[in-house]
Design a protein around this motif. Structure first.
Motif, short mmCIF file in Angstrom:
data_model
loop_
_atom_site.label_atom_id
_atom_site.label_comp_id
_atom_site.label_asym_id
_atom_site.label_seq_id
_atom_site.Cartn_x
_atom_site.Cartn_y
_atom_site.Cartn_z
N MET A 1 0.84 -1.21 0.00
CA MET A 1 0.00 0.00 0.00
C MET A 1 0.87 1.26 0.00
SD MET A 1 -2.49 1.35 3.04
CE MET A 1 -3.75 0.14 2.69
N ILE A 2 0.48 2.21 -0.84
CA ILE A 2 1.20 3.49 -0.85
C ILE A 2 0.36 4.52 -0.09
CG2 ILE A 2 2.15 5.36 -2.26
CD1 ILE A 2 2.62 3.35 -4.47
N ILE A 3 0.97 5.11 0.94
CA ILE A 3 0.29 6.18 1.69
C ILE A 3 0.86 7.52 1.22
CG2 ILE A 3 -0.18 7.18 3.96
CD1 ILE A 3 0.20 4.46 5.18
N GLY A 4 -0.02 8.41 0.82
CA GLY A 4 0.41 9.73 0.38
C GLY A 4 0.18 10.76 1.49
N VAL A 5 1.19 11.59 1.73
CA VAL A 5 1.09 12.64 2.75
C VAL A 5 1.33 14.00 2.09
CG1 VAL A 5 2.06 13.52 4.93
CG2 VAL A 5 1.92 11.05 4.52
N PRO A 6 0.25 14.66 1.64
CA PRO A 6 0.44 15.97 1.01
C PRO A 6 0.68 17.07 2.05
CG PRO A 6 -1.83 15.14 0.68
CD PRO A 6 -1.17 14.26 1.69
N SER A 28 7.54 0.07 8.64
CA SER A 28 7.91 -1.22 9.26
C SER A 28 6.80 -2.25 9.07
CB SER A 28 8.22 -1.04 10.74
OG SER A 28 7.01 -0.90 11.46
N LEU A 29 5.57 -1.79 8.89
CA LEU A 29 4.44 -2.71 8.69
C LEU A 29 4.22 -3.05 7.22
CD1 LEU A 29 1.92 -1.12 11.24
CD2 LEU A 29 3.19 -3.26 11.51
N GLY A 30 5.04 -2.45 6.36
CA GLY A 30 4.99 -2.83 4.94
C GLY A 30 4.47 -1.76 3.99
N ALA A 31 4.15 -0.56 4.51
CA ALA A 31 3.65 0.49 3.61
C ALA A 31 4.81 1.20 2.91
CB ALA A 31 2.85 1.52 4.40
N ARG A 32 4.50 1.76 1.75
CA ARG A 32 5.41 2.74 1.14
C ARG A 32 4.80 4.10 1.43
NH1 ARG A 32 5.88 1.62 -4.91
NH2 ARG A 32 7.05 3.56 -4.83
N VAL A 33 5.63 5.03 1.85
CA VAL A 33 5.10 6.35 2.23
C VAL A 33 5.71 7.42 1.33
CG1 VAL A 33 4.89 8.04 4.08
CG2 VAL A 33 4.77 5.60 4.62
N LEU A 34 4.82 8.19 0.72
CA LEU A 34 5.26 9.26 -0.18
C LEU A 34 4.86 10.59 0.46
CD1 LEU A 34 6.48 9.72 -2.99
CD2 LEU A 34 4.18 9.51 -3.94
N VAL A 35 5.87 11.39 0.80
CA VAL A 35 5.61 12.64 1.53
C VAL A 35 5.96 13.82 0.63
CG1 VAL A 35 6.29 14.02 3.56
CG2 VAL A 35 6.16 11.52 3.74
N VAL A 321 -4.09 3.90 11.40
CA VAL A 321 -3.20 3.83 10.23
C VAL A 321 -2.50 2.46 10.22
CG1 VAL A 321 -1.12 4.80 9.16
CG2 VAL A 321 -2.87 6.33 10.12
N ALA A 322 -2.06 2.03 11.39
CA ALA A 322 -1.38 0.73 11.48
C ALA A 322 -2.32 -0.40 11.05
CB ALA A 322 -0.88 0.50 12.91
N MET A 323 -3.56 -0.33 11.52
CA MET A 323 -4.54 -1.38 11.18
C MET A 323 -4.81 -1.39 9.67
SD MET A 323 -8.19 -1.89 13.01
CE MET A 323 -8.69 -0.20 12.77
N ILE A 324 -4.92 -0.21 9.09
CA ILE A 324 -5.19 -0.11 7.65
C ILE A 324 -4.02 -0.69 6.86
CG2 ILE A 324 -5.45 1.53 5.74
CD1 ILE A 324 -7.17 3.26 7.66
N VAL A 325 -2.80 -0.39 7.29
CA VAL A 325 -1.63 -0.92 6.57
C VAL A 325 -1.60 -2.45 6.68
CG1 VAL A 325 0.90 -1.01 6.50
CG2 VAL A 325 -0.27 1.19 6.87
N GLN A 326 -1.89 -2.94 7.87
CA GLN A 326 -1.80 -4.39 8.08
C GLN A 326 -2.89 -5.17 7.36
OE1 GLN A 326 -1.55 -3.85 12.37
NE2 GLN A 326 0.19 -5.26 12.41
N LYS A 327 -4.12 -4.62 7.36
CA LYS A 327 -5.26 -5.40 6.84
C LYS A 327 -5.72 -4.95 5.47
CE LYS A 327 -7.04 -6.32 11.43
NZ LYS A 327 -8.17 -6.63 12.24
N GLY A 328 -5.29 -3.76 5.06
CA GLY A 328 -5.88 -3.15 3.86
C GLY A 328 -7.10 -2.36 4.31
N VAL A 329 -7.49 -1.36 3.52
CA VAL A 329 -8.56 -0.46 3.95
C VAL A 329 -9.88 -1.22 4.11
CG1 VAL A 329 -9.81 1.68 3.45
CG2 VAL A 329 -7.50 1.41 2.62
#
Ligand SMILES: NC(=O)c1ccc[n+]([C@@H]2O[C@H](COP(=O)([O-])OP(=O)(O)OC[C@H]3O[C@@H](n4cnc5c(N)ncnc54)[C@H](O)[C@@H]3O)[C@@H](O)[C@H]2O)c1
Length: 363
Positions: A1-6, A28-35, A321-329
């Motif tokens: 999952m890619i998390i975007g932080v505008p 650490s939970l597997g997300a890619r974060v784009l800031v 946020v952690a739950m969403i990364v781990q399980k998917g939205v």
């Protein structure tokens, strides 16, 4: 999952939706974060800290929005951001749609899965993602009110705490929830005379017990509100009916009975405001006068203290946020009713009844 932080673009906004520490956890939970570059700088979080936490940085807001499966924000998207939203994308932020029919329409048209921080529910009937910002806005409301009561800012020249031999200022707080109780705490702390009104007797009982008579508690009804408002130096609006447009509890006539130079801070402005004469203001032009009374109605007050607010907000959002990364939205929403209560728009429809009532359409 890619998390975007505008980077937030609302006037005066200084908060950011992710600290480097939350970024590290998500990665650490597997997300890619784009800031987006400098997204955290107004809150004192540097690009280098996000990089060290595993984020990728970009100077393009468009890239953040276009790449993200989940856009994590603080404030609602503004018109300049509407075209950046991607069909079917998940958006986790404050939305306050009851006071934002235009945005509600956009979210439907673009089929955004809109999860509103302010309607995510704790197991005990609380709103854990609204609470920390309400605490901050409540506390700020008294220092803001005290500032505008000063003569050179057009105020009546009342010092809320008074001095020996003079009466203290009178602070009236309508709504004894998270924001209201923290406004009471600050006002009582500086020695003002404080009255708080609510419909919920348990909240009044709690405050009565805590302050042992130093704060007056009253049932919220038109007669009590009218009498108190007429005598108020500083009036704080802090009512909430979750997700709904705020009820008008102070009429135009009541405002007209206030002494010139008295001040109103309507914290509930993000849900439309609870004072008849209120309209939203901004950090750039925070006040206006009506009936000689100063009106302050900034919908993003916590931005005044971006560092504290960012830390308070992200501590609250982190488990979600952690739950969403781990399980998917989708699975996170299915398995967590509290998070599901945050979903305001999905598949082109508004699915929160109070929002539908407030905006007058459901798709
Ligand atoms: N402007 C800002 O920057 C900002 C920041 C944070 C929160 N807020 C807003 O502040 C408002 C209050 O939030 P909160 O977390 O304290 O809510 P809360 O649910 O904790 O408290 C709201 C209180 O209002 C009371 N209430 C409802 N109708 C009433 C009435 N007619 N008369 C008197 N009391 C009434 C409820 O009983 C409750 O105790 C919300 O609109 C929230 O979105 C604004």
């Amino acid at each position: 999952m890619i998390i975007g932080v505008p980077r937030e673009i609302k006037i005066g906004e200084t908060r950011v939706s992710m600290t480097p520490s939350l970024c590290r956890r998500a990665v650490s939970l597997g997300a890619r974060v784009l800031v987006e570059k400098s997204a955290g700088s107004s809150a004192g979080f540097l690009d280098a800290e996000y990089r060290a936490a595993g984020a990728t940085l970009t100077s393009s807001a468009e890239k953040v929005w276009r790449s993200a499966d989940l856009v994590l924000k603080v404030k609602e998207p503004l018109p300049a951001e509407y075209s950046l939203m991607q069909k079917g994308q998940a958006l986790f932020t404050y939305l306050h749609l009851a006071a934002g029919a235009g945005l509600a329409k956009e979210l439907c048209q673009r089929r955004i899965l809109g999860i509103a921080y302010e309607t995510v529910e704790g197991g005990d009937g609380s709103y854990p993602l609204l609470k920390p910002m309400s605490h901050i806005a409540g506390r700020l409301s008294i220092q803001i009110g005290a500032y505008f009561l000063q003569t050179q800012y057009g105020g009546s020249g009342v010092l809320l705490g008074g001095i020996p031999g003079t009466a203290p200022g009178h602070v009236v707080v309508v709504g004894a929830g998270n924001a209201g109780a923290h406004a009471v705490r600050m006002a009582a702390g500086i020695g003002a005379r404080v009255t708080v009104l609510d419909l919920d007797m348990r909240k009044l009982e709690n405050l009565d017990q805590e302050y042992r008579g130093k704060v007056i508690t009253l049932m919220s009804n038109p007669a009590n509100i009218e009498a108190e408002v007429a005598a108020a130096d500083l009036l704080i609006g802090a009512v909430l009916i979750p997700a709904a447009k705020a009820p008008i509890v102070v009429t135009q006539k009541m405002v007209g009975q206030m002494r010139p130079g008295s001040t109103i801070v309507d914290i509930a402005i993000d849900q439309g405001g609870c004072i008849a004469t209120i309209r939203p203001t901004s950090h750039k032009e925070p006040v206006y006068r009506h009936h000689g009374v100063i009106h302050y109605a900034v919908p993003n007050m916590p931005a005044l203290v971006g560092r504290t607010s960012t830390i308070g907000l992200t501590q609250a959002t982190e488990p979600y946020v952690a739950m969403i990364v781990q399980k998917g939205v989708e699975r996170a929403i299915q398995e967590h009713p509290g998070l599901a209560a945050g979903v305001n728009t999905r598949d082109g429809h508004i699915i929160n009844d109070e929002v539908v009532k407030a905006v007058g359409f459901d798709s």
